[in-house]
Design a protein around this motif. Structure first.
Motif, short mmCIF file in Angstrom:
data_model
loop_
_atom_site.label_atom_id
_atom_site.label_comp_id
_atom_site.label_asym_id
_atom_site.label_seq_id
_atom_site.Cartn_x
_atom_site.Cartn_y
_atom_site.Cartn_z
N GLN A 36 49.22 26.13 44.74
CA GLN A 36 49.28 25.69 43.34
C GLN A 36 50.37 26.38 42.54
OE1 GLN A 36 47.56 23.17 41.88
NE2 GLN A 36 46.80 22.74 43.93
N GLY A 37 51.07 27.35 43.16
CA GLY A 37 52.20 27.96 42.46
C GLY A 37 52.16 29.47 42.35
N PHE A 38 51.04 30.10 42.69
CA PHE A 38 50.98 31.56 42.67
C PHE A 38 51.47 32.09 44.01
CE2 PHE A 38 47.52 30.79 39.46
CZ PHE A 38 48.18 31.37 38.39
N SER A 39 52.72 31.86 44.30
CA SER A 39 53.27 32.14 45.63
C SER A 39 53.30 33.62 45.97
CB SER A 39 54.67 31.55 45.76
OG SER A 39 55.50 32.06 44.75
N ASP A 40 53.36 34.48 44.98
CA ASP A 40 53.46 35.92 45.24
C ASP A 40 52.12 36.64 45.16
OD1 ASP A 40 56.18 35.71 45.58
OD2 ASP A 40 56.62 36.13 43.48
N ILE A 41 51.04 35.91 45.10
CA ILE A 41 49.74 36.54 44.94
C ILE A 41 49.35 37.29 46.22
CG2 ILE A 41 48.30 34.61 45.72
CD1 ILE A 41 46.53 35.24 43.27
N ALA A 42 48.84 38.48 46.05
CA ALA A 42 48.44 39.31 47.19
C ALA A 42 47.01 38.98 47.61
CB ALA A 42 48.55 40.79 46.83
N ASP A 43 46.79 38.97 48.92
CA ASP A 43 45.44 38.73 49.44
C ASP A 43 44.44 39.69 48.79
OD1 ASP A 43 47.02 37.20 51.14
OD2 ASP A 43 46.04 37.90 52.97
N ALA A 44 44.81 40.97 48.74
CA ALA A 44 43.90 41.99 48.21
C ALA A 44 43.53 41.72 46.75
CB ALA A 44 44.53 43.37 48.34
N SER A 45 44.44 41.17 45.98
CA SER A 45 44.14 40.86 44.58
C SER A 45 43.06 39.79 44.48
CB SER A 45 45.40 40.38 43.85
OG SER A 45 46.34 41.40 43.77
N VAL A 46 43.17 38.78 45.32
CA VAL A 46 42.18 37.70 45.29
C VAL A 46 40.84 38.20 45.78
CG1 VAL A 46 41.59 35.40 46.17
CG2 VAL A 46 43.95 35.93 45.52
N TYR A 47 40.82 38.93 46.89
CA TYR A 47 39.56 39.46 47.41
C TYR A 47 38.90 40.40 46.41
CZ TYR A 47 40.33 37.41 52.01
OH TYR A 47 40.49 36.53 53.04
N GLY A 48 39.69 41.24 45.77
CA GLY A 48 39.15 42.14 44.76
C GLY A 48 38.57 41.37 43.58
N THR A 49 39.24 40.32 43.18
CA THR A 49 38.76 39.49 42.07
C THR A 49 37.45 38.80 42.45
OG1 THR A 49 40.99 39.16 41.22
CG2 THR A 49 39.33 37.55 40.56
N LEU A 50 37.38 38.28 43.66
CA LEU A 50 36.14 37.65 44.12
C LEU A 50 34.98 38.65 44.09
CD1 LEU A 50 37.39 35.54 47.15
CD2 LEU A 50 36.31 34.65 45.07
N ARG A 51 35.19 39.85 44.59
CA ARG A 51 34.13 40.87 44.58
C ARG A 51 33.71 41.21 43.16
NH1 ARG A 51 37.26 42.78 48.85
NH2 ARG A 51 38.34 44.27 47.52
N ARG A 52 34.69 41.38 42.27
CA ARG A 52 34.38 41.75 40.89
C ARG A 52 33.62 40.63 40.17
NH1 ARG A 52 37.42 40.77 37.14
NH2 ARG A 52 39.37 40.72 38.30
N LEU A 53 34.06 39.38 40.36
CA LEU A 53 33.38 38.25 39.72
C LEU A 53 31.97 38.08 40.27
CD1 LEU A 53 36.30 35.66 39.59
CD2 LEU A 53 35.37 36.99 37.68
N TYR A 54 31.80 38.34 41.57
CA TYR A 54 30.48 38.27 42.18
C TYR A 54 29.57 39.35 41.58
CZ TYR A 54 26.76 38.34 45.62
OH TYR A 54 25.53 38.32 46.22
N ARG A 55 30.06 40.57 41.51
CA ARG A 55 29.27 41.67 40.94
C ARG A 55 28.93 41.42 39.47
NH1 ARG A 55 32.95 45.05 43.74
NH2 ARG A 55 33.93 45.55 41.77
N ALA A 56 29.81 40.69 38.78
CA ALA A 56 29.56 40.37 37.38
C ALA A 56 28.55 39.23 37.21
CB ALA A 56 30.88 39.99 36.69
#
Length: 108
Positions: A36-56
């Motif tokens: 979708q255009g976030f070509s430079d996004i790091a795997d770790a950033s997405v996984y960290g976001t998923l964990r944080r959103l889940y914990r929230a």
């Protein structure tokens, strides 16, 4: 302006938006965001976001067996996640509207 700093502020909304209509697992979500255009996004950033959103309390998760390897953890939005996405979209619309006015870009 450093695009990585802007992305950090948008990543929660991007992840919630990507999960809006479907459940998916982490690596597939990374691919979707890159497509979708976030070509430079790091795997770790997405996984960290998923964990944080889940914990929230904004996501549900489910372990699903995979034919192509180990079981995968699939994430999807719950009611709280849908509500948060709606609030985030409203905020995004307000910010982009303000920036369009400041930059005299209302016609675009």
């Amino acid at each position: 302006m450093d695009p990585t700093q802007v992305l950090k502020g948008l990543l929660d909304t991007a992840v919630l938006g990507a999960l809006k209509d479907n459940r998916t697992y982490g690596y597939d979500l990374v691919r979707q965001l890159r497509d979708q255009g976030f070509s430079d996004i790091a795997d770790a950033s997405v996984y960290g976001t998923l964990r944080r959103l889940y914990r929230a309390g904004l996501l549900t998760s489910e372990i699903v067996d995979s034919e192509a390897g180990p079981p995968r953890k699939y994430y999807s939005l719950n009611r709280a996640g849908v509500s948060q996405l709606e609030r985030s979209v409203k905020t995004w619309d307000e910010i982009t509207g303000t920036m369009d006015r400041i930059l005299d870009r209302e016609d675009r």
